[in-house]
Enzyme design. Structure first.
Site: not given
Lengths: 366, 440
Positions: B110-111
């Site tokens: 997610d990053e």
């Protein structure tokens, strides 16, 4: 126990027997050497529990008896003494080593704790030591030193068409040597001897012309005797892999070259190999072979060697050190490399069949 | 306000998805919308991997034990988690990134860091690029994210937090979505922060610094690193003092391969059973081997880690000349490493990790077929196994991980082929792995 010996021969004997003494000790007493005197015969024994080395030496005996002396320290002391006579005398719990104006007293280990080293003689044979030394030089290097595969850390002694056959493999390469006419007494059973014992045997063989290595074996132990040294070892138990199925019956391609030229060229291109994964590529073609090493960070090197080639043009890659090992072990000036394709084993042997064969798996390159 | 983000050089963005796992769950099940959703295992040792903003209002955050989360909000809806699905959505997010720049360094599903320096001429200022990324993620994937922009990774990462929604009391206050920190503002921005905010300052280092009276980044910035060396080591001392002074020239590294690939599980109940451990080990080996092959690498080192119920931890590793990517080979090595380990205290956690990774397909020393029976051609077998693995990987790539597998993974519901991460977080029946998608 008391005896007098000449420093140099004493140092040599202590050193030879001391080579069996392990660095990691299961029992403290194994850090010692058993020294026994009977009349004028001195016997020095070192063992790690599996491998034992016994050295005999003629000395001037004063008093019969035995002692277990610390191997390393006794050796270090003897080696640093002035040349000349050394007197060794054991009392209850210590041993004195004296020469000229030097005098050392060392604590000993109880003789009773030293393991009994037995030498039995169920099957016996004797092999001319020069021939055996040759065979060992060719075969032992192919054995594995990976303790995870204990069977491969040994050298197989077996019989083949009446010859004594030595086989070793580390699963990448396999070396094999037949010694004619020396196997009859070995019997049907295969024997798997730890390479370490054979490396020691190689050291003990002096290469004198008439020297003979005596071999005696039981189901669990083997003893080699040469000169004044006896090496006994526990055998490796288990069934050796069926190596015979690995040896191709015939090969489509054959390359015939001068040994020294090839080894020289391989050594030069190997200079570029900085890790153990970089292979040397051999492009075999009419008229010889081209060698090439491409090393990503370093650069590349190429060599070309003339020779006779029959078969289909072929590119095959090998670990250069394994390849050099196999070629160097060939006797004579000529070497033959036989191949099928880039993923099947190649065979290296002498120009004339002499009982030596070296099977080498290629390195697969994309 | 004037957009001066074009001055950033390099221009680094950190894109961080909002409540990623929980948001994907809500996306897939709209009835969850507006409700407190937590993703994680509900077993005894379950941990919150992700929480929706509604759940965060109750003080729930990731890495919190599920038991505590449910105490704070008994109505929270607990979802077990589906890593394969999150990975799929993550890939879609990355496709959007890839339209902007090829220099993408993922930190987690997610990053990711993006270096957009080269895109400025074509696509606009970093601020404009960041807004267009947010817009596309929102329009195309119906998900939200926060983006930090700065000229260093450290500051971009912190700025992304400033971009995100905040919980104030029990209210969710929307963030600006994109937060730019210009070079001239870096020190003013960094200095009031607690030292914990810096990369390289974990809880242990923070405690040590605190004992020295160093609480904020400003405290740290004024120090001579040599004064800290004795306490935190030379490398860390220099790194954190540099970071505190805004010095950070670590580039965004595209295509950085992992240095190790591992799979570990905290069991929902301590295991005393060697056979059961062996079965888990086999599954872990499969997960690691498929992750290895997916990344196009092979491992020369295999490590087995176990943690006993008394929290005693043991690791054993073996380095091999030959690279491994085959689950059977990895399992065999791992099994040797686990060996006769005393497990009478009960095993709480076990894992395999593969390291010393090298690109696959490099030169490979072939073996003589010593282990094969005399009937089969051992060389054919060896090559055949290699080709079989290639074919299986290909099938999985095209038809999904559940398309094909070995019989020992066949259960009542079909194949439960283990991915590296697609095992639920501490669910009752399945082994748990820890993971968290973000911190607030």
């Amino acid at each position: 126990m008391k005896f007098r010996a000449e420093r140099d021969s004493l140092v040599e004997a202590l050193g030879a027997a001391g080579r069996a003494v392990a660095s990691r000790l299961a029992m403290p007493v194994l850090a010692g050497l058993l020294v026994s005197v009977t009349n004028n015969d001195l016997v020095i024994t070192g063992t790690d529990g599996d491998l034992s080395i016994k050295v005999e030496l003629e000395v001037i005996g004063v008093e019969n008896g035995s002692a277990v002396i610390p191997a390393k320290l006794a050796n270090d002391i003897a080696r640093s003494l002035e040349p000349g006579a050394v007197t060794i005398e054991a009392s209850d719990e210590s041993v004195s080593i004296s020469a000229a104006r030097s005098n050392f007293s060392l604590r000993t280990f109880p003789v009773i704790e030293f393991p009994q080293v037995q030498i039995t003689s169920e099957r016996q044979l004797s092999i001319p030591s020069a021939a055996l030394a040759d065979a060992l030089r060719q075969v032992v290097r192919a054995s594995s030193n990976d303790d995870a595969r204990p069977l491969l850390t040994g050298v197989l002694l077996t019989t083949h068409n009446g010859a004594l056959r030595l086989v070793a493999t580390d699963s990448y390469r396999l070396a094999l040597r037949d010694l004619d006419g020396s196997a009859a007494a070995l019997g049907e059973e295969d024997i798997l001897v730890p390479s370490r014992a054979l490396t020691e045997l190689q050291r003990a063989i002096t290469g004198d012309e008439d020297e003979v290595v005596g071999v005696t074996a039981t189901a669990s132990e083997i003893t080699f005797s040469v000169g004044n040294v006896s090496i006994s070892t526990r055998l490796i138990s288990g069934t050796y892999p069926d190596y015979r199925q690995l040896i191709p019956e015939s090969y489509p391609n054959r390359l015939h070259l001068g040994k020294e030229t090839l080894v020289g060229a391989l050594r030069r291109v190997r200079l570029l190999v900085k890790d153990n994964t970089t292979p040397v590529r051999l492009s075999m073609r009419q008229g010889g072979v081209d060698l090439k090493v491409v090393s990503q960070e370093v650069g590349e090197g190429a060599e070309s060697v003339d020779g006779d080639f029959t078969g289909e043009d072929l590119v095959i890659a090998f670990n250069p050190s394994y390849l050099i090992d196999g070629i160097e072990a060939v006797k004579g000036d000529e070497v033959i490399i036989e191949t099928s394709d880039g993923t099947r084993p190649a065979t290296i042997r002498a120009g004339e069949a002499d009982g030596y064969r070296y099977l080498l798996m290629p390195v697969r390159v994309s | 306000m004037v957009d001066r983000s074009g001055e950033l050089s390099p221009a680094i963005l950190l894109v961080d998805m909002d409540s990623f796992f929980a948001s994907v769950e809500i996306l897939d099940d709209p009835s969850l919308r507006g409700k407190p959703v937590v993703v994680g295992g509900d077993g005894q040792r379950g941990v919150v991997a992700s929480a929706s903003y509604e759940a965060r209002r109750y003080g729930i955050h990731s890495a919190m034990p599920m038991a505590i989360a449910l105490r704070r909000c008994p109505d929270a809806i607990c979802v077990p988690g589906n890593m394969a699905r999150y990975a799929e959505v993550s890939r879609q997010v990355h496709e959007i990134f890839a339209d902007v720049t090829p220099i993408i360094e993922p930190l987690a599903l997610d990053e990711a860091f993006l270096d957009v320096t080269g895109a400025v001429k074509l696509l606009g200022t970093p601020l404009e690029i960041a807004h267009s990324i947010r817009y596309r993620i929102n329009q195309e994937l119906h998900l939200d994210c926060g983006i930090g922009a700065a000229s260093s990774k450290q500051v971009a990462k912190l700025a992304s937090r400033s971009a995100k929604p905040k919980i104030v009391g029990d209210r969710v206050v929307p963030g600006p979505g994109v937060y730019v920190v210009l070079d001239e503002d870096v020190l003013r921005y960094l200095h009031p922060m607690p030292v914990r905010a810096l990369f390289g300052v974990g809880p242990t280092t923070a405690n040590k610094l605190s004992r020295l009276g160093i609480e904020t980044v400003a405290d740290l910035a004024g120090l001579d690193p040599s004064m800290l060396e004795r306490h935190v080591g030379s490398a860390v001392a220099h790194l954190i003092v540099d970071l505190a002074n805004g010095r950070d020239d670590r580039p965004v590294e595209a295509g950085v391969k992992n240095r190790s690939i591992g799979h570990e599980e905290t069991f929902s109940q301590d295991s005393f059973d060697r056979t059961q451990l062996d079965h888990r080990l086999r599954r872990q080996a499969q997960a690691v081997s498929s992750a290895l092959r997916e990344s196009g690498q092979e491992a020369h080192t295999v490590t087995v880690k176990i943690k006993l119920s008394n929290f005693e931890q043991h690791t054993r590793s073996l380095t091999l000349e030959e690279g491994l990517d085959d689950h059977q080979a990895i399992y065999e090595v791992a099994s040797v490493l686990l060996g006769d380990h005393d497990i009478s205290a009960g095993v709480r956690l076990m894992g395999i990790s593969a390291s010393s990774l090298r690109p696959r397909g490099g030169p490979k020393q072939l073996h003589l077929g010593l282990d094969a029976g005399s009937t089969a051609d051992p060389l054919v077998t060896q090559e055949a196994r290699f080709e079989l693995r290639e074919a299986l990987d290909d099938i999985r790539k095209r038809f999904g991980k559940q398309a094909v597998g070995t019989a020992n993974l066949l259960g009542e519901d079909g194949l439960t082929s283990p991915g590296q991460r697609d095992v639920a977080f501490g669910a009752k029946e399945l082994p748990q792995i820890l993971g968290n998608d973000e911190e607030i």
